[in-house]
Write a protein that holds these residues in place. Structure first.
Motif, PDB file in Angstrom:
ATOM      1  N   PHE A 196     -17.199  -4.907 -34.773  1.00  0.00           N
ATOM      2  CA  PHE A 196     -16.190  -4.975 -33.712  1.00  0.00           C
ATOM      3  C   PHE A 196     -16.830  -4.730 -32.352  1.00  0.00           C
ATOM      4  O   PHE A 196     -16.531  -5.436 -31.382  1.00  0.00           O
ATOM      5  CB  PHE A 196     -15.097  -3.945 -33.966  1.00  0.00           C
ATOM      6  N   ARG A 197     -17.725  -3.778 -32.263  1.00  0.00           N
ATOM      7  CA  ARG A 197     -18.305  -3.384 -30.979  1.00  0.00           C
ATOM      8  C   ARG A 197     -19.229  -4.463 -30.406  1.00  0.00           C
ATOM      9  O   ARG A 197     -19.169  -4.751 -29.203  1.00  0.00           O
ATOM     10  CB  ARG A 197     -19.079  -2.079 -31.154  1.00  0.00           C
ATOM     11  N   PHE A 198     -20.054  -5.058 -31.255  1.00  0.00           N
ATOM     12  CA  PHE A 198     -21.095  -5.958 -30.750  1.00  0.00           C
ATOM     13  C   PHE A 198     -20.756  -7.447 -30.869  1.00  0.00           C
ATOM     14  O   PHE A 198     -21.401  -8.267 -30.209  1.00  0.00           O
ATOM     15  CB  PHE A 198     -22.419  -5.689 -31.488  1.00  0.00           C
ATOM     16  N   ILE A 199     -19.785  -7.801 -31.688  1.00  0.00           N
ATOM     17  CA  ILE A 199     -19.484  -9.228 -31.885  1.00  0.00           C
ATOM     18  C   ILE A 199     -18.049  -9.557 -31.470  1.00  0.00           C
ATOM     19  O   ILE A 199     -17.815 -10.417 -30.614  1.00  0.00           O
ATOM     20  CB  ILE A 199     -19.725  -9.643 -33.363  1.00  0.00           C
ATOM     21  N   GLU A 200     -17.073  -8.864 -32.095  1.00  0.00           N
ATOM     22  CA  GLU A 200     -15.672  -9.225 -31.856  1.00  0.00           C
ATOM     23  C   GLU A 200     -15.206  -8.833 -30.455  1.00  0.00           C
ATOM     24  O   GLU A 200     -14.573  -9.641 -29.769  1.00  0.00           O
ATOM     25  CB  GLU A 200     -14.785  -8.569 -32.916  1.00  0.00           C
ATOM     26  N   TRP A 201     -15.485  -7.609 -30.055  1.00  0.00           N
ATOM     27  CA  TRP A 201     -14.980  -7.157 -28.770  1.00  0.00           C
ATOM     28  C   TRP A 201     -15.532  -7.955 -27.597  1.00  0.00           C
ATOM     29  O   TRP A 201     -14.760  -8.315 -26.678  1.00  0.00           O
ATOM     30  CB  TRP A 201     -15.240  -5.669 -28.576  1.00  0.00           C
ATOM     31  N   PRO A 202     -16.844  -8.285 -27.530  1.00  0.00           N
ATOM     32  CA  PRO A 202     -17.309  -9.124 -26.418  1.00  0.00           C
ATOM     33  C   PRO A 202     -16.585 -10.470 -26.344  1.00  0.00           C
ATOM     34  O   PRO A 202     -16.297 -10.959 -25.244  1.00  0.00           O
ATOM     35  CB  PRO A 202     -18.801  -9.310 -26.720  1.00  0.00           C
TER      36      PRO A 202
END
Length: 545
Positions: A196-202
């Motif tokens: 979530f932090r490095f792929i989805e959220w961006p």
């Protein structure tokens, strides 16, 4: 050298012939723009001319209260819609191939074309005093837990319509994540939080501001939900206050002040939106393959299933309530009512005219924009997309005053309502037509020039066979929006001019819930029929590699 000069002359001649053939579209697009500008100018000029007569300007305290409530409910509705859409989008994105996924994404379009009044009826059936939620709470000894009228009802209504829109746009952003990023996450064995932090959220952070701004603008200009679920003057937004100022008090200065405030708000939101990416700009981009390394994580399937089940219950229960209550009504008696038949014919006639004019004007304007290319003049042909800045009641107010003072309110109301509905649907129709038109013209430009086919022959032989689908989708979508609209008809409606939405509103206001249930079902089914081409077109788009 002579041969090169001759070739250059031939190219310039071909370009001149092509531009000559495009004069047809430039002329039609310019005519459509001139008619739109004249209609808007008359409405605004009449509002300004009426701003200093017959009444004093409203007190600042009143303007401040209405403005603060408009902004407050819009902010709350936007936050709730975006926050609740986030887990829904993550669950759908994590399951790229579950049965019914494409159908679910297509059905998320329904709230955009679903008439507000049938949805409000369904919301009351679920969340009202005699609704399922409160009846269940009373059975458990908890008493009434929800009051559907007031700010709570407004928020429920706005979230019902905007949550699916936000989730759908977020899913599109997740689908644009390159496959290489998912493979790298699998190789590095990323835990769920890291994914979530490095792929989805961006990917989501890029589109969330645009989504939030779009929803905020829709909530600022919301009319029917606030009118029916607001519960009184204390919960009036600018849009509802404009309606009350003209329909009940006939106070043009107050309507002018409120309209000016609303234009300032919508313009400010629009300018802020321009600073963020369009959440739908990547709709034709290449998407990643159906590969999610976190789909098999412990408990992920159960969590996703629970989230999607809650989403379907929240969005689907009012629709089911409309169907159940509508089928229980005396539909035969309702269909035999002459007033219903007159409202049905009027509604379909207005929707068909508005849909046809909207599709025609949208195509003319977009085709003219392509004809003039990247020159500064091309920006002028994108102006109808700014019609969202002019809420229906702001336009309707000026024309309402003009027709009333000219004694033409009974004769010219229908054409004015048709044009207002057409203008309100144009931004959506243009978003449907523009990508397909741009792609098609780019592919066929050289072929058309080599065959020396321009203007109307090109449209008939080359453009129409390919663009028939997008034009049909735009037409059906515009018809659905017009059929369910209550904004313009709320001002111009009378005993002799009644549509299905105004008839349904009258039934709800007189507590004739049985007839209202039948009307809500009929209106919802009609709009669903008109929305089917748009849903099918969206599903076909989703199936493209």
């Amino acid at each position: 050298m002579a041969g090169g000069h001759e070739h250059e002359v031939m190219v310039q001649a071909a370009v001149r012939e092509g531009l000559g053939g495009e004069k047809l579209w430039v002329g039609l697009g310019s005519g459509a723009l001139a008619a739109i500008a004249a209609f808007v100018a008359v409405a605004l000029a009449m509002l300004l001319a009426s701003g200093g007569v017959d009444s004093s300007w409203p007190p600042l305290a009143y303007l401040g209260r209405v403005t603060l409530f408009t902004l407050g409910q819009a902010v709350a509705s936007t936050v709730l819609s975006v926050v609740l859409a986030l887990p829904v989008a993550l669950a759908i994105g994590r399951r790229p191939s579950f049965p019914g996924r494409r159908l679910l994404l297509g059905l998320m379009l329904l709230p955009l074309g679903l008439p507000v009044l049938p949805a409000v009826f369904g919301i009351v059936e679920i969340w009202g005093r005699q609704g399922i939620v409160n009846q269940t709470a009373r059975a458990l000894g908890l008493g009434d837990v929800v009051s559907v009228y007031g700010l709570t009802g407004i928020l429920i209504g706005h979230v019902f319509f905007n949550l699916p829109l936000a989730a759908r746009l977020m899913v599109r952003a997740l689908e644009g994540v390159p496959e290489s990023q998912w493979k790298l996450a699998a190789i590095l064995d990323f835990p769920r939080l890291s994914i979530f932090r490095f792929i989805e959220w961006p990917a989501l952070a890029r589109v969330i501001p645009g989504i939030a701004g779009l929803i905020f603008m829709l909530c600022v200009t919301s009319f029917t939900i606030v009118l029916t679920l607001g519960g009184g003057p204390q919960t009036s937004t600018l849009e509802v206050a404009i309606y009350q100022a003209l329909k009940f008090d006939f106070d043009p200065p107050r309507a002018l002040a409120l309209s000016a405030l609303q234009l300032v708000l919508t313009l400010a939101v629009f300018l802020m939106l321009r600073a963020f990416p369009d959440p739908e700009e990547d709709r034709a981009a290449t998407r990643g393959k159906a590969f999610r390394p976190d789909a098999a994580a412990p408990g992920a399937w159960t969590t996703d299933a629970l989230i999607l089940a809650l989403f379907l219950v929240f969005v689907g229960s009012p629709i089911v309530a409309v169907v159940v209550s509508g089928l229980a009504a005396n539909l035969g008696h309702l269909l035999a009512d002459p007033l219903f038949r007159r409202a049905l014919v009027t509604s379909i006639g207005i929707a068909a005219c508005a849909g046809f004019l909207c599709t025609l004007a949208s195509f003319f304007v977009l085709r003219a924009a392509h004809a003039v290319g990247k020159r500064q003049l091309g920006a002028m042909f994108r102006l109808p997309q700014f019609m969202l800045l002019l809420p229906p009641l702001t336009l309707g107010s000026g024309w309402f005053i003009l027709l009333l003072r000219a004694g033409l309110e009974e004769h010219a109301a229908v054409p004015v309502v048709i044009v207002i509905n057409m203008l309100m649907a144009m931004p959506f129709a243009m978003r449907v037509i523009a990508p397909e038109l741009d792609t098609h013209l780019l592919r066929t430009r050289r072929l058309a020039e080599s065959l020396d086919i321009h203007g109307w022959p090109r449209y008939r032989l080359i453009d129409l066979p390919v663009l028939r689908g997008p034009l049909l989708i735009a037409f059906s979508f515009a018809m659905a929006l017009s059929l369910g609209d209550l904004g313009a008809i709320a001002l111009f409606g009378s005993d002799n001019f009644i549509t299905l939405p105004s008839l349904l509103y009258a039934k709800l206001g007189s507590y004739r819930t049985t007839d209202a249930a039948g009307l809500a079902l009929i209106l919802g089914v009609l709009c669903l029929i008109f929305m089917l081409p748009a849903i099918r077109g969206d599903r076909r788009t989703g199936e493209r590699p």
